[in-house]
Design a protein around this motif. Sequence first.
Motif, short mmCIF file in Angstrom:
data_model
loop_
_atom_site.label_atom_id
_atom_site.label_comp_id
_atom_site.label_asym_id
_atom_site.label_seq_id
_atom_site.Cartn_x
_atom_site.Cartn_y
_atom_site.Cartn_z
N LYS A 166 49.57 -63.19 2.11
CA LYS A 166 50.97 -63.54 2.29
C LYS A 166 51.38 -63.45 3.75
N GLY A 167 52.24 -64.39 4.17
CA GLY A 167 52.75 -64.37 5.53
C GLY A 167 54.09 -63.67 5.57
N GLY A 168 54.76 -63.75 6.73
CA GLY A 168 56.07 -63.14 6.89
C GLY A 168 57.16 -64.05 6.35
N VAL A 169 58.41 -63.68 6.60
CA VAL A 169 59.55 -64.44 6.10
C VAL A 169 59.51 -65.89 6.57
N LYS A 170 59.24 -66.10 7.87
CA LYS A 170 59.20 -67.45 8.41
C LYS A 170 57.83 -67.81 8.97
N LYS A 171 56.82 -67.07 8.54
CA LYS A 171 55.47 -67.29 9.05
C LYS A 171 54.56 -67.76 7.92
N PRO A 172 53.76 -68.81 8.15
CA PRO A 172 52.86 -69.30 7.11
C PRO A 172 51.88 -68.21 6.68
N GLY A 173 51.44 -68.29 5.43
CA GLY A 173 50.44 -67.35 4.96
C GLY A 173 49.08 -67.67 5.57
N LYS A 174 48.12 -66.79 5.33
CA LYS A 174 46.77 -66.99 5.84
C LYS A 174 45.88 -67.52 4.73
N MET A 175 44.96 -68.41 5.10
CA MET A 175 44.08 -69.02 4.11
C MET A 175 42.65 -69.11 4.63
N ARG A 176 41.72 -69.01 3.71
CA ARG A 176 40.33 -69.29 4.05
C ARG A 176 39.69 -69.97 2.84
N TRP A 177 39.28 -71.22 3.01
CA TRP A 177 38.57 -71.98 1.98
C TRP A 177 37.13 -72.11 2.47
N GLU A 178 36.22 -71.41 1.80
CA GLU A 178 34.82 -71.40 2.19
C GLU A 178 34.02 -72.23 1.18
N TYR A 179 33.69 -73.44 1.57
CA TYR A 179 32.95 -74.33 0.68
C TYR A 179 31.45 -74.01 0.76
N ARG A 180 30.80 -73.97 -0.41
CA ARG A 180 29.37 -73.67 -0.45
C ARG A 180 28.55 -74.85 -0.96
N SER A 181 29.10 -75.61 -1.90
CA SER A 181 28.33 -76.68 -2.53
C SER A 181 29.19 -77.93 -2.67
N PRO A 182 28.61 -79.12 -2.47
CA PRO A 182 27.20 -79.39 -2.13
C PRO A 182 26.90 -79.23 -0.64
N ARG A 183 27.94 -79.00 0.18
CA ARG A 183 27.76 -78.85 1.63
C ARG A 183 28.67 -77.76 2.14
N GLU A 184 28.15 -76.94 3.02
CA GLU A 184 28.96 -75.87 3.59
C GLU A 184 30.00 -76.44 4.56
N LYS A 185 31.24 -75.95 4.44
CA LYS A 185 32.27 -76.26 5.41
C LYS A 185 33.34 -75.20 5.30
N LEU A 186 34.20 -75.14 6.29
CA LEU A 186 35.17 -74.05 6.37
C LEU A 186 36.54 -74.57 6.78
N PHE A 187 37.56 -74.12 6.05
CA PHE A 187 38.95 -74.37 6.42
C PHE A 187 39.61 -73.01 6.49
N VAL A 188 40.14 -72.65 7.65
CA VAL A 188 40.72 -71.31 7.80
C VAL A 188 41.99 -71.37 8.65
N SER A 189 42.98 -70.56 8.26
CA SER A 189 44.23 -70.46 9.01
C SER A 189 44.65 -69.00 9.11
N ASP A 190 44.98 -68.58 10.33
CA ASP A 190 45.42 -67.20 10.55
C ASP A 190 46.94 -67.08 10.56
N GLY A 191 47.63 -68.17 10.17
CA GLY A 191 49.08 -68.17 10.18
C GLY A 191 49.65 -68.73 11.47
N ARG A 192 48.80 -68.85 12.48
CA ARG A 192 49.20 -69.43 13.77
C ARG A 192 48.49 -70.76 14.00
#
Length: 222
Positions: free
Chosen positions: A65-91
């Motif tokens: 969860k993020g703050g009142v006006k700050k986006p939350g943090k996310m990490r989508w770690e794909y494993r199959s069929p191909r590795e890839k990464l989507f990540v956000s630290d809120g900034r």
Amino acid sequence: MRKIAISALLALAMSSVAAAENVHVIAQGVDEHYNHLSTLQAEFTETYTGSGMERTETGTLWLAKGGVKKPGKMRWEYRSPREKLFVSDGRDAWFYVPGDREVRKTEARKLDDIRSPLSLLLGKTKLEKELRGLSLATDVAPLTAGDVVLRGVPQAMADRVSEILLEVTPEHQIARIVIDQVDGSATEYRFSDQKENVEIAASRFEFSPPPGTETVESELEP
């Protein structure tokens, strides 16, 4: 005959009112469930259908969860069929495929990504406010008996998304999200093994471009 017709209309009206009340209760339950969470970890299966093709990918998702006006943090770690990464630290938000020479980056506040509907559920939000015309999707069968399916149009993405389907469990967890876009494509997310309020290291949401890669500022739509 007239009495029968009036009775039928009254029954229909009462049924509509009951359905609306039921949707309100379900939406309220989902709001309360997710608004009390600080973190969420789950396995996901993502299926994209469109342009004459179908693509299915699997991996692990972490949300914080993020703050009142700050986006939350996310990490989508794909494993199959191909590795890839989507990540956000809120900034900042990053998308990277291991082995590529390029890393895509954008500001989290500018993020207009198809995965954003789930991230909203870890903030202080209300389904009935975010999804216009929220109603029971009685024509859509749930994946699991006992679940219910809701449909609505996301206020912030109405120009791109025609409707969103949410499959909700009796415990008010979201087990599936189906996003139908105006171009005829659809993306479905199925979530399993959901772990709530687990400890997630801050480093899970951090990303440093590997040496030798070029960072490109662009929209993130893998």
